[in-house]
Design a protein around this motif. Structure first.
Motif, PDB file in Angstrom:
ATOM      1  N   LEU A  98       6.547  -9.456   6.652  1.00 16.73           N
ATOM      2  CA  LEU A  98       5.826  -8.552   5.767  1.00 16.73           C
ATOM      3  C   LEU A  98       6.835  -7.603   5.160  1.00 16.73           C
ATOM      4  N   HIS A  99       6.833  -7.527   3.837  1.00 20.09           N
ATOM      5  CA  HIS A  99       7.761  -6.649   3.125  1.00 20.09           C
ATOM      6  C   HIS A  99       6.989  -5.463   2.562  1.00 20.09           C
ATOM      7  N   ILE A 100       7.272  -4.267   3.098  1.00 20.53           N
ATOM      8  CA  ILE A 100       6.676  -3.028   2.599  1.00 20.53           C
ATOM      9  C   ILE A 100       7.721  -2.382   1.692  1.00 20.53           C
ATOM     10  N   PRO A 101       7.469  -2.341   0.376  1.00 19.16           N
ATOM     11  CA  PRO A 101       8.495  -1.870  -0.552  1.00 19.16           C
ATOM     12  C   PRO A 101       8.673  -0.358  -0.512  1.00 19.16           C
ATOM     13  N   ASN A 102       9.781   0.073  -1.102  1.00 21.25           N
ATOM     14  CA  ASN A 102      10.071   1.485  -1.244  1.00 21.25           C
ATOM     15  C   ASN A 102       8.975   2.127  -2.099  1.00 21.25           C
ATOM     16  N   ASN A 103       8.610   3.364  -1.807  1.00 22.04           N
ATOM     17  CA  ASN A 103       7.581   4.125  -2.532  1.00 22.04           C
ATOM     18  C   ASN A 103       6.173   3.533  -2.365  1.00 22.04           C
ATOM     19  N   PHE A 104       5.940   2.841  -1.282  1.00 22.40           N
ATOM     20  CA  PHE A 104       4.624   2.257  -1.009  1.00 22.40           C
ATOM     21  C   PHE A 104       3.557   3.344  -0.908  1.00 22.40           C
ATOM     22  N   GLU A 105       3.811   4.351  -0.077  1.00 27.24           N
ATOM     23  CA  GLU A 105       2.834   5.424   0.110  1.00 27.24           C
ATOM     24  C   GLU A 105       2.671   6.251  -1.162  1.00 27.24           C
ATOM     25  N   ARG A 106       3.774   6.558  -1.831  1.00 28.05           N
ATOM     26  CA  ARG A 106       3.710   7.364  -3.056  1.00 28.05           C
ATOM     27  C   ARG A 106       2.859   6.666  -4.115  1.00 28.05           C
ATOM     28  N   ASP A 107       3.049   5.352  -4.278  1.00 29.56           N
ATOM     29  CA  ASP A 107       2.270   4.611  -5.264  1.00 29.56           C
ATOM     30  C   ASP A 107       0.785   4.582  -4.912  1.00 29.56           C
ATOM     31  N   LEU A 108       0.478   4.480  -3.619  1.00 27.41           N
ATOM     32  CA  LEU A 108      -0.924   4.488  -3.205  1.00 27.41           C
ATOM     33  C   LEU A 108      -1.601   5.818  -3.526  1.00 27.41           C
ATOM     34  N   VAL A 109      -0.874   6.917  -3.313  1.00 26.81           N
ATOM     35  CA  VAL A 109      -1.463   8.231  -3.528  1.00 26.81           C
ATOM     36  C   VAL A 109      -1.528   8.569  -5.019  1.00 26.81           C
ATOM     37  N   LYS A 110      -0.439   8.292  -5.756  1.00 30.07           N
ATOM     38  CA  LYS A 110      -0.380   8.706  -7.160  1.00 30.07           C
ATOM     39  C   LYS A 110      -1.114   7.773  -8.107  1.00 30.07           C
ATOM     40  N   ILE A 111      -0.898   6.477  -7.972  1.00 32.29           N
ATOM     41  CA  ILE A 111      -1.508   5.556  -8.943  1.00 32.29           C
ATOM     42  C   ILE A 111      -2.562   4.650  -8.306  1.00 32.29           C
ATOM     43  N   SER A 112      -2.880   4.886  -7.049  1.00 33.18           N
ATOM     44  CA  SER A 112      -3.908   4.131  -6.312  1.00 33.18           C
ATOM     45  C   SER A 112      -3.667   2.627  -6.350  1.00 33.18           C
ATOM     46  N   SER A 113      -2.419   2.235  -6.296  1.00 33.03           N
ATOM     47  CA  SER A 113      -2.091   0.817  -6.272  1.00 33.03           C
ATOM     48  C   SER A 113      -0.682   0.634  -5.726  1.00 33.03           C
ATOM     49  N   GLY A 160     -14.909  -9.149  -3.446  1.00 34.61           N
ATOM     50  CA  GLY A 160     -15.472  -8.137  -2.562  1.00 34.61           C
ATOM     51  C   GLY A 160     -14.453  -7.501  -1.643  1.00 34.61           C
ATOM     52  N   ILE A 161     -13.162  -7.687  -1.943  1.00 34.47           N
ATOM     53  CA  ILE A 161     -12.079  -7.136  -1.134  1.00 34.47           C
ATOM     54  C   ILE A 161     -11.543  -5.898  -1.834  1.00 34.47           C
ATOM     55  N   PRO A 162     -11.283  -4.800  -1.099  1.00 31.77           N
ATOM     56  CA  PRO A 162     -10.682  -3.634  -1.739  1.00 31.77           C
ATOM     57  C   PRO A 162      -9.386  -4.028  -2.439  1.00 31.77           C
ATOM     58  N   SER A 163      -9.107  -3.404  -3.595  1.00 28.81           N
ATOM     59  CA  SER A 163      -8.002  -3.916  -4.412  1.00 28.81           C
ATOM     60  C   SER A 163      -6.907  -2.902  -4.688  1.00 28.81           C
ATOM     61  N   ILE A 164      -6.661  -1.966  -3.778  1.00 30.21           N
ATOM     62  CA  ILE A 164      -5.577  -1.024  -4.040  1.00 30.21           C
ATOM     63  C   ILE A 164      -4.229  -1.561  -3.577  1.00 30.21           C
ATOM     64  N   ILE A 165      -4.224  -2.405  -2.561  1.00 29.10           N
ATOM     65  CA  ILE A 165      -2.980  -3.015  -2.086  1.00 29.10           C
ATOM     66  C   ILE A 165      -2.999  -4.472  -2.505  1.00 29.10           C
ATOM     67  N   LYS A 166      -2.108  -4.814  -3.383  1.00 27.44           N
ATOM     68  CA  LYS A 166      -2.018  -6.195  -3.845  1.00 27.44           C
ATOM     69  C   LYS A 166      -1.018  -6.930  -2.958  1.00 27.44           C
ATOM     70  N   GLN A 167      -1.373  -8.151  -2.592  1.00 26.31           N
ATOM     71  CA  GLN A 167      -0.557  -8.913  -1.661  1.00 26.31           C
ATOM     72  C   GLN A 167       0.146 -10.034  -2.404  1.00 26.31           C
ATOM     73  N   ASP A 168       1.467  -9.975  -2.425  1.00 26.29           N
ATOM     74  CA  ASP A 168       2.273 -11.028  -3.019  1.00 26.29           C
ATOM     75  C   ASP A 168       2.562 -12.036  -1.914  1.00 26.29           C
ATOM     76  N   TYR A 169       1.915 -13.182  -1.980  1.00 27.04           N
ATOM     77  CA  TYR A 169       1.884 -14.161  -0.896  1.00 27.04           C
ATOM     78  C   TYR A 169       2.780 -15.339  -1.246  1.00 27.04           C
ATOM     79  N   THR A 170       3.719 -15.684  -0.352  1.00 28.06           N
ATOM     80  CA  THR A 170       4.639 -16.792  -0.574  1.00 28.06           C
ATOM     81  C   THR A 170       4.670 -17.695   0.651  1.00 28.06           C
ATOM     82  N   LEU A 171       4.648 -19.004   0.406  1.00 33.18           N
ATOM     83  CA  LEU A 171       4.814 -19.974   1.487  1.00 33.18           C
ATOM     84  C   LEU A 171       6.267 -20.433   1.495  1.00 33.18           C
ATOM     85  N   TRP A 172       6.861 -20.428   2.660  1.00 33.65           N
ATOM     86  CA  TRP A 172       8.264 -20.800   2.829  1.00 33.65           C
ATOM     87  C   TRP A 172       8.298 -22.172   3.475  1.00 33.65           C
ATOM     88  N   TYR A 173       8.796 -23.157   2.755  1.00 36.12           N
ATOM     89  CA  TYR A 173       8.800 -24.529   3.255  1.00 36.12           C
ATOM     90  C   TYR A 173      10.161 -24.911   3.813  1.00 36.12           C
TER      91      TYR A 173
END
Length: 181
Positions: A98-113, A160-173
């Motif tokens: 799981l990759h939590i990017p820089n400014n994750f919390e700031r983006d959630l609070v300021k731009i709600s995404s 019907g899923i909350p949409s403030i955190i977008k998940q970039d999903y990758t499969l590694w083969y």
């Protein structure tokens, strides 16, 4: 038609003549039904996870704790870069990261995404699908709890899923196609 009926009658007489064979015919499926139904489950535990936390905020710490408390994941490592996590994935030491990017919390609070990156080792397809669903459900529950704690109205997407955190999903083969793992 009469010949087939006579053969069927003869076979039934032959089977019922041997009492052990009758017991085996009926008891083995019953025993399998009772024992194997408890063993056949799609629940997977002890999924090896690596977290890359570039944000180092209270929110990212809470997300990591929520994942850890789910009892499906074992956090094997906290990596500093995606290259470190990809190396662990290639060596089969982790199942996903799981990759939590820089400014994750700031983006959630300021731009709600904000975005999260999820990379799953998809060599074992069923395990990859189940473990990715586990972590996505945890993230969706986390963002619903987060929106409630911030006092914001939860905006739901089409599914019907909350949409403030977008998940970039990758499969590694298995790029090298090494199936001896």
């Amino acid at each position: 038609m009469k010949t087939i009926l006579l053969i069927i009658i003869k076979e039934f007489k032959q089977v019922f003549r041997n009492k052990i064979l009758v017991a085996l015919i009926f008891m083995i499926p019953i025993v399998q039904l009772l024992i194997l139904t408890n063993a056949a489950t799609f629940e997977i535990k002890n999924i090896k996870l690596c977290i890359i936390d570039e944000d180092h905020s209270q929110t990212s710490f809470q997300l990591a704790n929520k994942i850890k408390s789910a009892n499906y994941f074992i956090i094997k490592s906290y990596a500093n870069t995606t290259k470190e996590a990809e190396k662990l994935l290639e060596e089969n030491k982790i199942d996903l990261y799981l990759h939590i990017p820089n400014n994750f919390e700031r983006d959630l609070v300021k731009i709600s995404s904000s975005k999260l990156g999820i990379t799953v080792n998809a060599i074992d397809g069923s395990k990859a699908g189940i473990s990715s669903n586990y972590i996505m459900n945890i993230i969706n529950n986390f963002q619903a709890d987060l929106m409630n704690s911030l006092g914001k109205k939860i905006s739901l997407n089409i599914t019907g899923i909350p949409s403030i955190i977008k998940q970039d999903y990758t499969l590694w083969y298995n790029i090298k196609q090494d199936y001896k793992i």
